[in-house]
Design a protein around this motif. Structure first.
Motif, short mmCIF file in Angstrom:
data_model
loop_
_atom_site.label_atom_id
_atom_site.label_comp_id
_atom_site.label_asym_id
_atom_site.label_seq_id
_atom_site.Cartn_x
_atom_site.Cartn_y
_atom_site.Cartn_z
N TYR A 229 31.32 45.38 41.07
CA TYR A 229 32.55 46.15 40.86
C TYR A 229 33.48 45.91 42.03
CZ TYR A 229 30.24 48.99 37.24
OH TYR A 229 29.60 49.42 36.11
N ILE A 230 34.77 45.93 41.72
CA ILE A 230 35.75 46.00 42.81
C ILE A 230 36.51 47.31 42.65
CG2 ILE A 230 37.74 44.94 43.94
CD1 ILE A 230 36.83 42.24 42.96
N ILE A 231 36.56 48.05 43.75
CA ILE A 231 37.20 49.37 43.78
C ILE A 231 38.48 49.25 44.60
CG2 ILE A 231 36.79 51.83 44.27
CD1 ILE A 231 34.61 50.43 42.51
N ASP A 232 39.57 49.79 44.11
CA ASP A 232 40.83 49.69 44.86
C ASP A 232 40.95 50.86 45.86
OD1 ASP A 232 41.85 51.96 43.64
OD2 ASP A 232 43.40 50.93 42.51
N THR B 40 39.66 53.56 42.30
CA THR B 40 39.68 53.17 40.89
C THR B 40 39.02 51.79 40.72
OG1 THR B 40 41.74 54.38 40.58
CG2 THR B 40 41.19 52.73 38.90
N ILE B 41 38.26 51.68 39.65
CA ILE B 41 37.62 50.38 39.36
C ILE B 41 38.69 49.41 38.86
CG2 ILE B 41 35.95 49.21 37.86
CD1 ILE B 41 34.45 51.99 37.79
N VAL B 42 38.80 48.29 39.53
CA VAL B 42 39.83 47.32 39.11
C VAL B 42 39.21 46.04 38.56
CG1 VAL B 42 41.71 48.20 40.52
CG2 VAL B 42 40.10 46.56 41.52
N ARG B 43 37.95 45.80 38.82
CA ARG B 43 37.22 44.67 38.22
C ARG B 43 35.78 45.12 38.03
NH1 ARG B 43 41.75 43.06 38.70
NH2 ARG B 43 42.54 40.99 39.28
N LYS B 44 35.15 44.59 37.00
CA LYS B 44 33.71 44.79 36.87
C LYS B 44 33.13 43.62 36.10
CE LYS B 44 31.83 47.68 33.77
NZ LYS B 44 31.54 48.81 32.84
#
Lengths: 74, 337
Positions: free
Chosen positions: B63-66, B70-74
């Motif tokens: 996951y990428i969290i901003d 907020t999750i911005v990629r998964k």
């Protein structure tokens, strides 16, 4: 930030391409991406631990971009 | 940030087994940090696997969290190249791209070899899946030097009939071994009338060598096991170091339920894998699509065994060598991974 960018590269030790790329898993992977929490959702707020056993709140992951990569020893 | 979770493949390399306590899982994580020389932050999922469950229950998801949380990629499987691309999109390019080989990280995991090279009969677990076996952990009690791995055929999980596997594995972190001059491991089930098993107790066979670290395994036929009736199992063994042997008695409650966090041990759950499928899986690491694999194209779990696979020692796993490897699609071949 550099450290964060390196993250995915460092942790390939758990990447087993034999599972990752098999066609049979593609649907599972697609389903996973669609499932909740999805892109646009908030990261669930949970209490976990640092590697030295101290409590850590996922809610503290604010203020910068973070890559979270799951893995294990084997 | 790396999220350390339950083992996806217990017993795969180094004979690591699922930890029973948070302290044991933290020890796993620290061992991994040390072995890899990692400098990034790690977090550890608690023993109820809450973060893994909350984020989709995958072994190697990402996951990428901003900055707002907020999750911005998964993605379901970690992909370093894609992460780099994502981060370039999100935060911009870096002046110098660091490659894995630039880091000089040691990625070889310790393999725990038997104290003495002895043959201990192994039990086939093909087509079996882990069951929930809850250890009864007493406050201040002795560690579980030996850990029960309980697996069963799907017919047991679904209908209460079939084969049940019991594997008693030494936890390598405690650095104990079997002293075969002592009494062998013994287990006993307490079963209510509604449960019918081929055996309700068992004793590990005598091993000629004085010591070893191989698991003690049993296969039980289950004729009837109602889903709502857990089985209590008591095991007694001697955990030995070079200087000391201590007798240990410990208890588990085994449930007729699949352990979704149990991972897949080598030799288990891979039923039906054909030679062709195995070859395809192997070649999934073939980055330049030349039909061969170099050491760098193996993952770090496979890499330590490269020399074993490279029969002609030319530094390349060619089609012939890969086919031979793929042909070994039995429990032992899978164990080799």
């Amino acid at each position: 930030m550099r450290c964060v960018i390196l993250l995915g590269l460092v942790l390939v030790f758990v990447s087993l391409p034999m599972e990752a790329r098999s066609q049979g898993n593609q649907k599972k992977f697609d389903d996973f991406v669609k499932a909740s929490p999805a892109v646009g959702d908030s990261l669930p707020e949970l209490s976990v631990f640092t590697s030295d056993g101290k409590p850590f709140q996922t809610a503290d992951l604010h203020g910068h971009y973070t890559v979270l990569t799951f893995g294990c020893l084997t | 940030m790396f999220v350390y979770k339950s083992l996806a493949h217990p017993e795969l390399v180094g004979n690591y087994v699922q930890p029973f306590t948070l302290d044991e899982r933290l020890t796993h994580a620290r061992q991994a940090v040390k072995k890899l020389g990692a400098t990034i932050p790690w977090i550890v999922d608690p023993m109820d696997n809450r973060l893994k469950h909350a984020l989709g229950d995958r072994a190697n998801s990402e996951y990428i969290i901003d900055p707002t949380g907020t999750i911005v990629r998964k993605r379901a499987w970690s992909d370093p190249v894609a992460v780099r691309r994502d981060l370039e999109d999100l935060v911009g390019q870096v002046a110098k791209v660091t490659k894995p080989e630039d880091l000089g990280l040691p990625v070889v995991l310790t393999t725990a070899e038997p104290a003495t090279n002895v043959e201990v009969a192994r039990v086939s677990r093909l087509g079996m899946f882990p069951l929930i076996a809850q250890p009864k952990i007493a406050q201040g009690g002795m560690p579980f030097y030996v850990k029960l791995r309980c697996e069963a055929e799907l017919t047991v999980i679904d209908d209460g009939k079939g084969k049940l596997y019991l594997g008693f594995h030494l936890d390598p972190f405690y650095q104990v071994h079997w002293n075969n001059l002592s009494k062998p491991l013994r287990f006993e089930f307490e079963v209510p009338d509604e449960i019918r098993l081929s055996e309700t107790s068992g004793e590990a066979p005598r091993v000629k060598a004085e010591s070893d670290v191989n698991p003690r395994e049993f296969l039980i036929d289950v004729a009837q096991w109602p889903e709502d009736k857990p089985i209590r199992l008591t095991v007694t063994y001697f955990a030995c170091t070079e200087n000391d042997c201590r007798e240990v008695t410990q208890v588990y409650e085994v449930h007729r339920r699949r352990d979704a966090d149990g991972g897949a041990a080598p030799g288990a759950a891979f039923r039906g894998l054909t030679s062709e499928a195995m070859l395809k899986l192997l070649l999934s690491g073939d980055k330049n699509d030349d039909g061969q694999l170099t050491r760098s194209e193996l993952n770090s779990v496979q890499r330590p065994r490269f020399a074993d696979f490279d029969i002609n020692a030319d530094g390349i796993l060619d089609k012939n060598e890969l086919q031979k490897l793929a042909d070994r699609t039995n429990a032992q071949a899978l164990r080799d991974f």
